[in-house]
Design a protein around this motif. Structure first.
Motif, PDB file in Angstrom:
ATOM      1  N   LEU A 165     -20.016  14.360   9.047  1.00  0.00           N
ATOM      2  CA  LEU A 165     -19.436  13.033   8.856  1.00  0.00           C
ATOM      3  C   LEU A 165     -19.200  12.341  10.195  1.00  0.00           C
ATOM      4  CD1 LEU A 165     -18.193  11.052   6.737  1.00  0.00           C
ATOM      5  CD2 LEU A 165     -15.998  12.155   7.181  1.00  0.00           C
ATOM      6  N   THR A 166     -18.697  13.077  11.159  1.00  0.00           N
ATOM      7  CA  THR A 166     -18.445  12.511  12.489  1.00  0.00           C
ATOM      8  C   THR A 166     -19.752  12.112  13.161  1.00  0.00           C
ATOM      9  OG1 THR A 166     -16.482  13.906  12.707  1.00  0.00           O
ATOM     10  CG2 THR A 166     -17.349  12.921  14.718  1.00  0.00           C
ATOM     11  N   GLU A 167     -20.765  12.931  13.026  1.00  0.00           N
ATOM     12  CA  GLU A 167     -22.060  12.625  13.651  1.00  0.00           C
ATOM     13  C   GLU A 167     -22.700  11.393  13.031  1.00  0.00           C
ATOM     14  OE1 GLU A 167     -26.434  14.716  14.466  1.00  0.00           O
ATOM     15  OE2 GLU A 167     -24.867  15.785  13.373  1.00  0.00           O
ATOM     16  N   ALA A 168     -22.602  11.262  11.700  1.00  0.00           N
ATOM     17  CA  ALA A 168     -23.308  10.180  11.016  1.00  0.00           C
ATOM     18  C   ALA A 168     -22.500   8.883  10.960  1.00  0.00           C
ATOM     19  CB  ALA A 168     -23.669  10.621   9.596  1.00  0.00           C
ATOM     20  N   HIS A 169     -21.194   8.973  10.973  1.00  0.00           N
ATOM     21  CA  HIS A 169     -20.375   7.770  10.768  1.00  0.00           C
ATOM     22  C   HIS A 169     -19.273   7.676  11.812  1.00  0.00           C
ATOM     23  CE1 HIS A 169     -22.382   7.360   6.883  1.00  0.00           C
ATOM     24  NE2 HIS A 169     -22.092   8.638   6.647  1.00  0.00           N
ATOM     25  N   GLY A 170     -19.607   7.836  13.037  1.00  0.00           N
ATOM     26  CA  GLY A 170     -18.611   7.803  14.105  1.00  0.00           C
ATOM     27  C   GLY A 170     -17.923   6.457  14.241  1.00  0.00           C
ATOM     28  N   ILE A 171     -18.705   5.378  14.227  1.00  0.00           N
ATOM     29  CA  ILE A 171     -18.124   4.043  14.385  1.00  0.00           C
ATOM     30  C   ILE A 171     -17.237   3.675  13.206  1.00  0.00           C
ATOM     31  CG2 ILE A 171     -18.624   1.594  14.705  1.00  0.00           C
ATOM     32  CD1 ILE A 171     -19.219   3.407  17.113  1.00  0.00           C
ATOM     33  N   PRO A 172     -17.681   3.892  11.931  1.00  0.00           N
ATOM     34  CA  PRO A 172     -16.760   3.622  10.810  1.00  0.00           C
ATOM     35  C   PRO A 172     -15.458   4.420  10.897  1.00  0.00           C
ATOM     36  CG  PRO A 172     -18.992   3.832   9.999  1.00  0.00           C
ATOM     37  CD  PRO A 172     -19.032   4.203  11.450  1.00  0.00           C
ATOM     38  N   ILE A 173     -15.525   5.641  11.440  1.00  0.00           N
ATOM     39  CA  ILE A 173     -14.289   6.427  11.616  1.00  0.00           C
ATOM     40  C   ILE A 173     -13.334   5.704  12.554  1.00  0.00           C
ATOM     41  CG2 ILE A 173     -13.361   8.535  12.661  1.00  0.00           C
ATOM     42  CD1 ILE A 173     -15.747  10.036  11.494  1.00  0.00           C
ATOM     43  N   MET A 174     -13.863   5.127  13.621  1.00  0.00           N
ATOM     44  CA  MET A 174     -13.023   4.393  14.568  1.00  0.00           C
ATOM     45  C   MET A 174     -12.420   3.147  13.908  1.00  0.00           C
ATOM     46  SD  MET A 174     -13.175   6.093  17.461  1.00  0.00           S
ATOM     47  CE  MET A 174     -12.713   4.890  18.693  1.00  0.00           C
ATOM     48  N   ILE A 175     -13.237   2.437  13.120  1.00  0.00           N
ATOM     49  CA  ILE A 175     -12.760   1.215  12.467  1.00  0.00           C
ATOM     50  C   ILE A 175     -11.665   1.549  11.440  1.00  0.00           C
ATOM     51  CG2 ILE A 175     -13.424  -0.702  10.964  1.00  0.00           C
ATOM     52  CD1 ILE A 175     -16.181  -0.616  12.286  1.00  0.00           C
ATOM     53  N   ILE A 176     -11.922   2.582  10.622  1.00  0.00           N
ATOM     54  CA  ILE A 176     -10.933   2.982   9.624  1.00  0.00           C
ATOM     55  C   ILE A 176      -9.637   3.415  10.299  1.00  0.00           C
ATOM     56  CG2 ILE A 176     -10.405   4.696   7.859  1.00  0.00           C
ATOM     57  CD1 ILE A 176     -13.373   4.666   7.113  1.00  0.00           C
ATOM     58  N   SER A 177      -9.748   4.120  11.414  1.00  0.00           N
ATOM     59  CA  SER A 177      -8.551   4.545  12.150  1.00  0.00           C
ATOM     60  C   SER A 177      -7.756   3.337  12.629  1.00  0.00           C
ATOM     61  CB  SER A 177      -8.948   5.433  13.328  1.00  0.00           C
ATOM     62  OG  SER A 177      -9.606   6.599  12.891  1.00  0.00           O
ATOM     63  N   GLY A 178      -8.473   2.293  13.090  1.00  0.00           N
ATOM     64  CA  GLY A 178      -7.790   1.083  13.528  1.00  0.00           C
ATOM     65  C   GLY A 178      -7.062   0.383  12.395  1.00  0.00           C
ATOM     66  N   LEU A 179      -7.699   0.324  11.220  1.00  0.00           N
ATOM     67  CA  LEU A 179      -7.057  -0.296  10.055  1.00  0.00           C
ATOM     68  C   LEU A 179      -5.831   0.505   9.616  1.00  0.00           C
ATOM     69  CD1 LEU A 179     -10.231  -1.272   7.979  1.00  0.00           C
ATOM     70  CD2 LEU A 179      -8.776  -2.784   9.351  1.00  0.00           C
TER      71      LEU A 179
END
Length: 836
Positions: free
Chosen positions: A440-454
């Motif tokens: 999940l981290t390898e494939a969706h790193g940027i969405p993880i950052m965005i979700i963390s910000g929200l």
């Protein structure tokens, strides 16, 4: 520190692994010694656990209590199935009262059957010295008595509910002069100690007084527990005839100690049981269940002994220390087990001694730093100003080091005596948390950052909604007698939380007064001749009671009684109201007041005058109770309003109005919670950032580690705000403790990531290797921690339930952040250098 970590493995190699039996015997001997010290282990549930340690209002409240008197009593509420004034209900009430009076340590029991009836029996002021009729008198008209109880300023909301369905029996115990003397000596010496004025002789005296105070307090607690048991036995005989509840400070303290004992048993046994099951499921080997279990038991025994030796008393706040001790010990053991099994799988031909030594060498440094970060979390609680929270912090600091030392001594010493384990069989799982999070981290790193910000924004909005207002009644489950009894008293008998309003008068003690104006000399002479009959019994105190002062007393009383948050208000105005009714409704002038004071029997003075006036100090006291269960209650606003209105509307000098009592002390504690939350969390963040800098020698790594760990704590605080869960003495510890424990996984992960990165200098492959190795240990320890904290939900103390569930939530989010956000930040920032 580096030299320490290089020398320590030599100790394990040349001492511990060469003489494991001696080490084990020494540890067992230490455990036996501490088990004897555990006999001195004490619990505390007194009202002092609910106040700030250095609160100036606490000193003033103690002064007021000593000045006006304070005794121990219980309230038994009686609600019959039918009419309270029916012959059957009154007969049952009388029989229960007589049974209560037969208890050895009960001084008196006061009920509606025992108090004098004045209005319904047409008593005049001159009749006060005679024997007055009561509800049990054969000549009393029950209907007129009902009306008097309904309208009486004395009895309504004190002995009888406004709807006349519920009455109260006041069970009084003798004053404990020994306790009060020791209490005063202890407080005086502790104040001198805090000011740095204690002499060597006074230091020895303080030690002696503390020992005597604790021994006497423990004796009185046992006695009061027996009294309450006897009272409840009597209540059981009458429960078929009426609804009965018991309330009072000593009953709450007794039941809370029972809660603490129950929590210690449930938490200890529950955590052990679930951890054993978890270890069995994870490792499927007896040795990996029994060895951590041995470490946990020895750590717990040593901790109980240390608490007894140090004289630290366990409160309802620190009653979960045993579960935390077991959880942390188990987490350290799991890291050692996982690393040992990894080394065994990689090098099955290596001697067991080498595998154990390598395990200790590789895990000592991260485990020490993990414990130190957790110490930082608990250590921040020491800077709080709430005594039980401070003690809890010190307990866990000592407990953490006990767990670390015991585990790193017992684990290798016992393991070296066991046959070498078989290499673990690698099981292929169709679903693995660590592999899924790595992909999940390898494939969706940027969405993880965005979700963390929200999530960060969501948490901040929730934090802005945090509140400290909470109801003490709601600290207990609805099926407990504490909750039920307090609710009945709070809603039907005038409130529960006491508040003292002290008003100082400006003029000096009054001089002798002349008679009423307009009287001729002969009339005045006759009056004073009559008045002289009382001079032998009366003192100059009678001249203090002037009409002007009493008008001020009645005005303040009316104002306090008009507040919607207040229940019963008691003051000198109650006696004045009764006296004016007996005086055909006419107001009493200064002369009448002096005469009334002289004529009033001592028993009425003791009950109606002395608790509310101090002639010596030229002041009056208003004692009122606040309805704690009112959802609209805002304690801080109420106290500010009372002081502002007394000085503004009633024109009393602000310097002459003082607020004291449990409501003030409890409010001070609640208002301190926001500051304590910010202070403890801020100290923890600063200390952990500094420790990360020392450990990894990189500001970027330190900031990455803190960002990944602060987010779960903010989420928990935000959830509290959104769900309207108020801050209290337990929940303010979640942030600091949760952060201190959560960073353990971060330390282990970054430490392993740094080692693995040296193999190929590739961030993504390094992440996958870390998830497949240390990731499993992080997952296992997090699961055990989450399960362990979830056990706290079995407590009868609601703040402890919140603490367990919310800390479990913090650990769950911290695990997800450590397996997703943390590696993504490492890959994005590349703090270990560029890829080759």
């Amino acid at each position: 520190m580096k030299k320490y970590f290089s020398v320590t493995p030599l100790f394990f190699d040349r001492v511990l692994l060469q003489h494991p039996r001696i080490v084990i015997l020494c540890m067992l001997a230490v455990a036996v010694v501490f088990s004897f010290q555990a006999l001195r282990f004490r619990l505390d549930a007194s009202a002092e656990t609910l106040v700030l340690q250095h609160d100036e209002d606490l000193r003033y409240s103690r002064l007021i209590d000593s000045r006006y008197g304070q005794h121990d009593f219980l309230v038994l509420t009686y609600t019959p199935r039918g009419d309270l004034f029916s012959p059957d209900a009154l007969a049952t009430l009388a029989q229960m009262r007589d049974d209560l009076r037969s208890i050895e340590n009960v001084l008196s029991v006061v009920s509606i059957l025992d108090v004098p009836l004045l209005e319904s029996c047409h008593v005049s002021l001159k009749d006060l010295t005679a024997d007055l009729a009561t509800l049990e008198s054969p000549t009393v008209d029950k209907e007129l008595a009902r009306i008097e109880f309904r309208d009486s300023p004395l009895y309504q909301n004190l002995l009888l509910s406004p709807d006349l369905n519920t009455t109260a029996l006041l069970i009084n115990f003798p004053d404990d002069d020994v306790y009060h003397d020791l209490f005063e000596q202890r407080n005086r010496l502790q104040q001198r100690k805090a000011a740095g004025l204690l002499t060597p002789d006074e230091r020895a005296e303080l030690k002696r007084v503390l020992e005597q105070f604790q021994q006497h307090r423990d004796t009185m607690r046992r006695q009061r527990r027996e009294d309450i048991t006897a009272i409840r036995s009597i209540m059981d005989k009458y429960r078929s005839d009426a609804e009965l509840f018991l309330g009072g400070v000593s009953m709450i303290a007794t039941d809370m100690i029972a809660f603490i004992k129950n929590d210690l048993k449930v938490f200890g046994l529950g955590v052990l049981l679930f951890l054993v099951i978890t270890l069995g499921i994870i490792f499927r080997r007896k040795r990996w269940v029994l060895l951590p279990l041995l470490c946990c038991v020895l750590s717990a025994i040593c901790m109980f002994g240390l608490l007894g030796w140090l004289g630290w008393e366990v409160t309802v706040i620190s009653s979960n220390f045993i579960s935390l001790q077991l959880i942390i010990t188990m987490a350290i053991s799991i890291h050692l087990i996982v690393r040992y099994r990894e080394l065994l799988a990689q090098s099955p031909q290596e001697p067991n001694r080498r595998l154990i030594l390598d395990t200790v060498r590789l895990k000592l440094k991260p485990c020490v730093y993990a414990v130190l970060t957790t110490v930082a979390g608990f250590g921040s609680l020491v800077f709080c100003d709430i005594l039980p929270v401070i003690t809890f912090g010190w307990m866990m600091i000592v407990g953490l080091f006990v767990s670390l030392i015991v585990t790193f001594l017992i684990f290798p010493a016992v393991l070296i005596l066991m046959p070498k384990d078989k290499p673990p069989v690698k099981r292929e799982w169709q679903f693995s948390v660590t592999s899924v999070t790595a992909k999940l981290t390898e494939a969706h790193g940027i969405p993880i950052m965005i979700i963390s910000g929200l999530i960060f924004i969501f948490s901040l909005v929730g934090i802005s909604r945090l509140d400290v207002e909470n109801c003490f009644i709601d600290y207990f489950e609805k099926n407990t007698e504490i909750h039920q009894g307090m609710k009945v008293i709070d809603q039907h008998l005038g409130g529960t939380t006491p508040l003292d309003i002290i008003v100082d008068f400006e003029e000096p003690n009054a001089l002798p007064l002349a008679g009423p104006r307009g009287q001729n000399e002969a009339e005045s002479s006759d009056i004073f001749d009559e008045f002289d009959e009382f001079d032998e019994a009366a003192t100059d105190e009678k001249y203090w009671f002037t009409a002007e002062k009493m008008d001020r007393v009645k005005a303040v009383h009316r104002y306090l009684d008009s507040l919607p948050e207040t229940g019963k208000v008691l003051s000198l105005a109650n006696m004045l109201s009764v006296a004016e009714k007996l005086n055909d409704g006419k107001a009493l002038d200064s002369f009448d007041l002096a005469l009334l004071y002289s004529e009033t029997p001592d028993k009425f003075k003791t009950m109606l005058v002395k608790p509310y006036v101090s002639v010596e100090h030229n002041q009056v006291r208003f004692w009122l109770r606040v309805r704690d269960s009112e959802k609209s209650l805002r304690r801080n606003e109420l106290l500010k309003k009372i002081k502002a209105d007394l000085t503004g509307k009633l024109d009393i000098d602000e310097r002459r109005v003082h607020l004291a009592g449990l409501l003030v002390l409890y409010n001070n504690m609640l208002q301190n919670l926001f500051g304590s939350q910010i202070l403890t969390l801020g100290i923890t963040v600063l200390v952990l950032t500094g420790m990360f800098l020392i450990l990894f020698r990189s500001l970027r790594i330190a900031l990455i580690a803190m960002l990944a760990n602060v987010l779960p704590i903010l989420v928990v605080l935000g959830v509290m705000g959104w769900l309207n869960i108020p801050l209290d003495m337990m929940t303010i510890t979640i942030a600091a403790i949760g952060l201190g424990i959560a960073v353990d996984d971060t330390i282990h992960y970054i430490h392993r990531f740094k080692d693995e990165f040296q193999k190929d200098h590739k961030y993504l492959p390094t992440m996958h290797r870390c998830h497949g190795s240390i990731g499993h240990a992080m997952y296992y320890t997090s699961v055990t921690i989450i399960i362990g904290f979830s056990i706290l939900a079995l407590s009868s103390f609601i703040p402890t339930v919140y603490f367990g569930l919310l800390t479990s939530l913090a650990m769950f989010i911290a695990l997800l952040a450590a397996l997703t956000l943390l590696p993504q930040l490492l890959i994005l920032v590349q703090p270990f250098g560029k890829e080759s």
